[in-house]
Write a protein that holds these residues in place. Structure first.
Motif, mmCIF file in Angstrom:
data_model
loop_
_atom_site.group_PDB
_atom_site.id
_atom_site.type_symbol
_atom_site.label_atom_id
_atom_site.label_comp_id
_atom_site.label_asym_id
_atom_site.label_seq_id
_atom_site.Cartn_x
_atom_site.Cartn_y
_atom_site.Cartn_z
ATOM 1 N N PRO A 109 0.818 -1.326 -0.153
ATOM 2 C CA PRO A 109 0.019 0.095 0.040
ATOM 3 C C PRO A 109 0.823 1.485 -0.036
ATOM 4 O O PRO A 109 1.973 1.116 0.671
ATOM 5 C CB PRO A 109 -0.667 -0.193 1.412
ATOM 6 N N HIS A 110 0.416 2.336 -0.571
ATOM 7 C CA HIS A 110 0.935 3.709 -0.662
ATOM 8 C C HIS A 110 0.751 4.356 0.907
ATOM 9 O O HIS A 110 0.095 3.770 1.639
ATOM 10 C CB HIS A 110 0.216 4.357 -1.687
ATOM 11 N N SER A 139 -2.478 4.977 3.061
ATOM 12 C CA SER A 139 -3.353 4.038 2.622
ATOM 13 C C SER A 139 -4.128 3.316 3.876
ATOM 14 O O SER A 139 -3.427 3.286 4.767
ATOM 15 C CB SER A 139 -2.750 2.862 1.623
ATOM 16 N N SER A 156 1.552 3.131 6.132
ATOM 17 C CA SER A 156 0.056 2.928 5.638
ATOM 18 C C SER A 156 -0.418 2.364 6.980
ATOM 19 O O SER A 156 0.140 1.970 8.094
ATOM 20 C CB SER A 156 -0.142 1.871 4.500
#
Length: 147
Positions: free
Chosen positions: A23-24, A27, A49
């Motif tokens: 995940p970025h 996120s 994240s």
């Protein structure tokens, strides 16, 4: 906004598939117990994240500060506290503090324990995120039954 979808034939273990998710930063991953892999959760945490995951009752932990439940909370929220994993192997995989929110599920007459690495959201928000995940899962179950 980035969205990640991993469709498989259903034979792939969810916990194994989760290891592929990167995940970025900022996120939010909302998942069920199958995703309680502390090494992976730590990787997501280090990547900045957030996660809200249903906690396995078998995981040992030490309680720390319990947060006062505000008057405007959803009445199904029972506990909001900080914890640390206590079993040596799991603590080595996730050595940081976690937040544990316990909610009452009226439909199934049971408590649901959630853990997160997000400390500033309200317990209401954490509970609502998990409920939204459950509603989505129920939607897909309903679709499968119609096929």
């Amino acid at each position: 906004m980035a969205v990640y979808i991993n469709l498989t034939d259903g034979k792939v273990n969810a916990a194994m598939a989760a290891k592929e998710i990167v995940p970025h930063a900022d996120s939010v991953v909302v998942a069920d117990r199958a995703y309680v892999d502390f090494e992976n959760l730590c990787r997501w945490h280090i990547g900045k994240s957030f996660f809200v995951v249903r906690f396995k009752k078998s995981v040992e932990f030490n309680r720390h500060d319990e947060r006062e439940l505000p008057e405007d909370r959803h009445q199904h929220i029972l506990i909001d506290e900080y914890i640390e994993l206590s079993e040596k192997k799991t603590k080595a995989k996730y050595p940081k503090k976690l937040r544990r929110v316990v909610v009452w599920d009226e439909v199934n007459q049971q408590t649901i324990e959630l853990i997160t690495n997000q400390f500033s959201w309200t317990a209401n928000t954490i509970s609502d995120l998990y409920k939204a995940r459950w509603d989505i899962e129920q939607f897909f179950k309903d679709i499968k039954m119609q096929c």
